[in-house]
Design a protein around this motif. Structure first.
Motif, PDB file in Angstrom:
ATOM      1  N   ASP A   1       0.559  -6.405 -19.168  1.00  0.00           N
ATOM      2  CA  ASP A   1      -0.347  -6.018 -18.095  1.00  0.00           C
ATOM      3  C   ASP A   1      -1.718  -6.620 -18.383  1.00  0.00           C
ATOM      4  O   ASP A   1      -1.840  -7.533 -19.204  1.00  0.00           O
ATOM      5  N   HIS A   2      -2.734  -6.105 -17.707  1.00  0.00           N
ATOM      6  CA  HIS A   2      -4.067  -6.690 -17.834  1.00  0.00           C
ATOM      7  C   HIS A   2      -4.756  -6.315 -19.142  1.00  0.00           C
ATOM      8  O   HIS A   2      -5.856  -6.796 -19.423  1.00  0.00           O
ATOM      9  N   LEU A   3      -4.107  -5.467 -19.984  1.00  0.00           N
ATOM     10  CA  LEU A   3      -4.713  -5.053 -21.246  1.00  0.00           C
ATOM     11  C   LEU A   3      -3.910  -5.456 -22.481  1.00  0.00           C
ATOM     12  O   LEU A   3      -4.483  -5.562 -23.567  1.00  0.00           O
ATOM     13  N   LYS A   4      -2.616  -5.694 -22.334  1.00  0.00           N
ATOM     14  CA  LYS A   4      -1.798  -5.952 -23.523  1.00  0.00           C
ATOM     15  C   LYS A   4      -0.611  -6.842 -23.181  1.00  0.00           C
ATOM     16  O   LYS A   4      -0.189  -6.958 -22.020  1.00  0.00           O
ATOM     17  N   TYR A   5      -0.047  -7.429 -24.257  1.00  0.00           N
ATOM     18  CA  TYR A   5       1.159  -8.255 -24.170  1.00  0.00           C
ATOM     19  C   TYR A   5       1.960  -7.991 -25.435  1.00  0.00           C
ATOM     20  O   TYR A   5       1.481  -8.220 -26.549  1.00  0.00           O
ATOM     21  N   HIS A   6       3.190  -7.485 -25.271  1.00  0.00           N
ATOM     22  CA  HIS A   6       3.998  -7.047 -26.404  1.00  0.00           C
ATOM     23  C   HIS A   6       5.383  -7.663 -26.283  1.00  0.00           C
ATOM     24  O   HIS A   6       6.044  -7.524 -25.249  1.00  0.00           O
ATOM     25  N   GLY A   7       5.836  -8.378 -27.340  1.00  0.00           N
ATOM     26  CA  GLY A   7       7.146  -9.000 -27.330  1.00  0.00           C
ATOM     27  C   GLY A   7       7.877  -8.809 -28.635  1.00  0.00           C
ATOM     28  O   GLY A   7       7.262  -8.680 -29.702  1.00  0.00           O
ATOM     29  N   LYS A   8       9.228  -8.777 -28.563  1.00  0.00           N
ATOM     30  CA  LYS A   8      10.076  -8.656 -29.745  1.00  0.00           C
ATOM     31  C   LYS A   8      11.196  -9.688 -29.652  1.00  0.00           C
ATOM     32  O   LYS A   8      11.612 -10.089 -28.559  1.00  0.00           O
ATOM     33  N   CYS A   9      11.680 -10.094 -30.834  1.00  0.00           N
ATOM     34  CA  CYS A   9      12.823 -11.002 -30.885  1.00  0.00           C
ATOM     35  C   CYS A   9      14.002 -10.357 -30.180  1.00  0.00           C
ATOM     36  O   CYS A   9      14.193  -9.134 -30.213  1.00  0.00           O
ATOM     37  N   LYS A  10      14.826 -11.173 -29.540  1.00  0.00           N
ATOM     38  CA  LYS A  10      15.967 -10.618 -28.814  1.00  0.00           C
ATOM     39  C   LYS A  10      16.975  -9.969 -29.765  1.00  0.00           C
ATOM     40  O   LYS A  10      17.789  -9.152 -29.332  1.00  0.00           O
ATOM     41  N   ASP A  11      16.915 -10.326 -31.044  1.00  0.00           N
ATOM     42  CA  ASP A  11      17.795  -9.722 -32.049  1.00  0.00           C
ATOM     43  C   ASP A  11      17.051  -8.690 -32.893  1.00  0.00           C
ATOM     44  O   ASP A  11      17.468  -8.394 -34.017  1.00  0.00           O
TER      45      ASP A  11
END
Length: 560
Positions: free
Chosen positions: A279-289
């Motif tokens: 969103d306009h405040l954060k970006y959070h990602g994890k490996c698909k595994d």
């Protein structure tokens, strides 16, 4: 890449043969599928050899025994004369860059690499180890990975600009000049040329051309600036360009740049991740595994006080295996591709999609779909030239600017009202039609033959439309466009708009002959007395394209 470092794109021939000297062009290399490799002034000969082997996919099984350079030696009226020069040491790379500077007529320089199979003492294939002979010449394929930039491309060759004068260029370094043109140690001998004189096993697939004419290749790569792949103008979101790990506290100027950097990292590592929050405040990602074989994750947040995006949490690197066998990558979307191809589109907006597709594949190792690259190019064009709506909104400003810069310019703009249900919104209008001509066109027509040819061509932008044109002809049969119009399509109303303004502003003379096709809209506009194209003021001729014995011949059927 530093600003002082030079970079040149060369073709590397690994099959075919070296044809001996001809009277017209000298030495010629023949190979239908050469490699394209970038060489920088800081590269060594070992780097170049390693790059060729890596590009061919034969690193460890073959080695580069010798590299011949098709060196330009003089510019003559028929083109450029070439000779052969052996790149035997690192210093010989300087000779190549000297020729690049001295012969701007040669757009693409060519090399021929002689490959041999690596054998051990027992005669079996053996791994190759790096070794360097005296003077910096590599006598076997180096084991280290090449730092030479590589770009896959379709076949192409130098597009030469012939000149009348014959000239040779002397180097400020006489030693280099002597080595280039007179040095016996680096010049290919007749025996060496004879060694390549016989066709190899792929020669049957090549055209058997013993003429002196240079081979013709598609021209668009001759002018394509592939070096621009590594350059990014200010204000445009760019990708990271490497697979180095992120650091906690690392900052980015915007969210777009942060996201592009994460995607670029994943693509180059050959791994994929899932976006959990964005969103306009954060970006959070994890490996698909994540939770199985990998613990990679990243969280980037906006620092409101600084106005930057910062890596707040990071677990890396990936502990999963990059086992993807697909030709495309999930994170290689059109936003990432746009950031990569932006400099290429900026240099040439007409660059073909397939060329951009191949350049992206060479940079990332994944081949995106045609549609992805098309969308990426459309986004790049919009960033460079503005959105379609912005362009149409700029038309009144453009008209005013042309009229002020070139007094006497005629512009006629028609707009249509905006209807909301049954009401007309007078505060907003839509573009409908535009006619324009320049004062030089009006003046020039006074000295042309008393005839005009009119036709239209379709526009394939977002909103379509048709470009109408009027063409005149001078006493030497040279053609001259004299009037233009952007309309919604070819119909009676649009042709009446164009022809009435053409008559009023450009062609008020009597007895003019109008040449056109048999479009009903043209017929209706010419027969309308209001437009002023009825005899004896004007006459009409039909232009018919012959499709039978001699295609392309125009025949005029005069009608009084």
């Amino acid at each position: 890449m530093s600003s002082e470092e030079e970079c040149v794109l060369v073709l590397v021939h690994c099959s075919g043969k070296i044809k001996k000297k001809s009277k017209k062009y000298g030495v010629k290399f023949t190979d239908r599928e050469p490699l394209s490799v970038f060489i920088t002034s800081s590269n060594s000969l070992s780097d170049l050899k390693s790059s060729i082997l890596q590009k061919l996919g034969v690193f460890g099984s073959k080695f580069v025994k010798k590299i011949f350079y098709k060196i330009p030696i003089a510019v003559v009226s028929s083109g450029v004369m070439y000779d052969t020069f052996v790149l035997a040491a690192d210093e010989d790379i300087r000779v190549l860059f000297h020729c690049v500077r001295s012969f701007p007529e040669v757009r693409i320089h060519e090399l021929y690499a002689k490959l041999e199979v690596t054998l051990d003492s027992s005669g079996a294939s053996a791994p190759v180890h790096s070794s360097t002979a005296a003077g910096g010449a590599s006598c076997s394929a180096p084991a280290n990975q090449s730092s030479v930039l590589q770009v896959a491309s379709p076949s192409f060759a130098a597009d030469l600009v012939p000149t009348v004068a014959v000239r040779t260029v002397r180097s400020p370094n006489e030693g280099v000049l002597q080595q280039t043109f007179l040095g016996e140690s680096s010049r290919a001998t007749d025996d060496e040329l004879q060694e390549f004189g016989e066709p190899d096993q792929v020669e049957n697939a090549m055209r058997d051309d013993d003429s002196d004419q240079e081979p013709h290749y598609p021209p668009h790569f001759s002018t394509l600036n592939l070096e621009a792949l590594g350059e990014h103008p200010a204000g445009i979101a760019t990708v990271g360009g490497s697979s180095t790990e992120f650091q906690i506290g690392q900052s980015f100027q915007s969210k777009d740049k942060a996201v592009l950097s994460v995607k670029d990292y994943s693509i180059r590592r050959g791994v994929e991740y899932r976006v959990l929050e964005s969103d306009h405040l954060k970006y959070h990602g994890k490996c698909k595994d994540f939770g199985k074989s990998c613990s990679w994750l990243i969280r980037i947040s906006l620092r409101a006080r600084k106005g930057t995006w910062e890596v707040r949490r990071y677990n890396g690197p990936h502990t999963c295996l990059a086992t993807s066998i697909f030709s495309d990558h999930r994170q290689l979307d059109y936003h990432v591709i746009c950031a990569r191809i932006f400099p290429l589109v900026s240099a040439d907006a007409a660059v073909p999609i397939k060329v951009l597709q191949q350049a992206t594949e060479a940079d990332y190792g994944f081949k995106p779909s045609y549609r992805k690259v098309w969308k990426a190019k459309q986004k790049a064009v919009a960033q460079i030239y503005g959105e379609w709506e912005e362009s149409y909104a700029e038309l009144p400003r453009w008209m005013l600017g042309v009229e002020l810069t070139m007094p006497g310019t005629v512009t006629v703009l028609q707009t249509s009202p905006v209807r909301v249900v049954d009401q007309i919104d007078e505060s907003t209008v839509y573009f409908h039609r535009l006619f324009w001509t320049f004062p030089l066109c009006v003046e020039a027509f006074q000295h042309c033959k008393p005839l005009v040819s009119i036709d239209g061509t379709h526009l394939y932008g977002k909103y379509g439309g048709t470009l109408l044109l009027a063409i005149a002809q001078d006493g030497n049969s040279n053609i001259l466009p004299i009037a233009f119009a952007l309309v919604e399509g070819e119909n009676a109303e649009s042709w009446a708009f164009f022809l009435s303004n053409l008559r009023r502003h450009v062609t008020p003379q009597e007895g003019i002959l109008v040449i056109s096709d048999r479009h009903n809209g043209i017929k209706s506009a010419l027969e309308d007395p209001v437009n002023g194209w009825l005899p004896p003021r004007a006459y009409r001729a039909y232009c018919i394209l012959s499709q039978h014995n001699r295609p392309g011949i125009l025949k005029c059927n005069l009608r009084g």
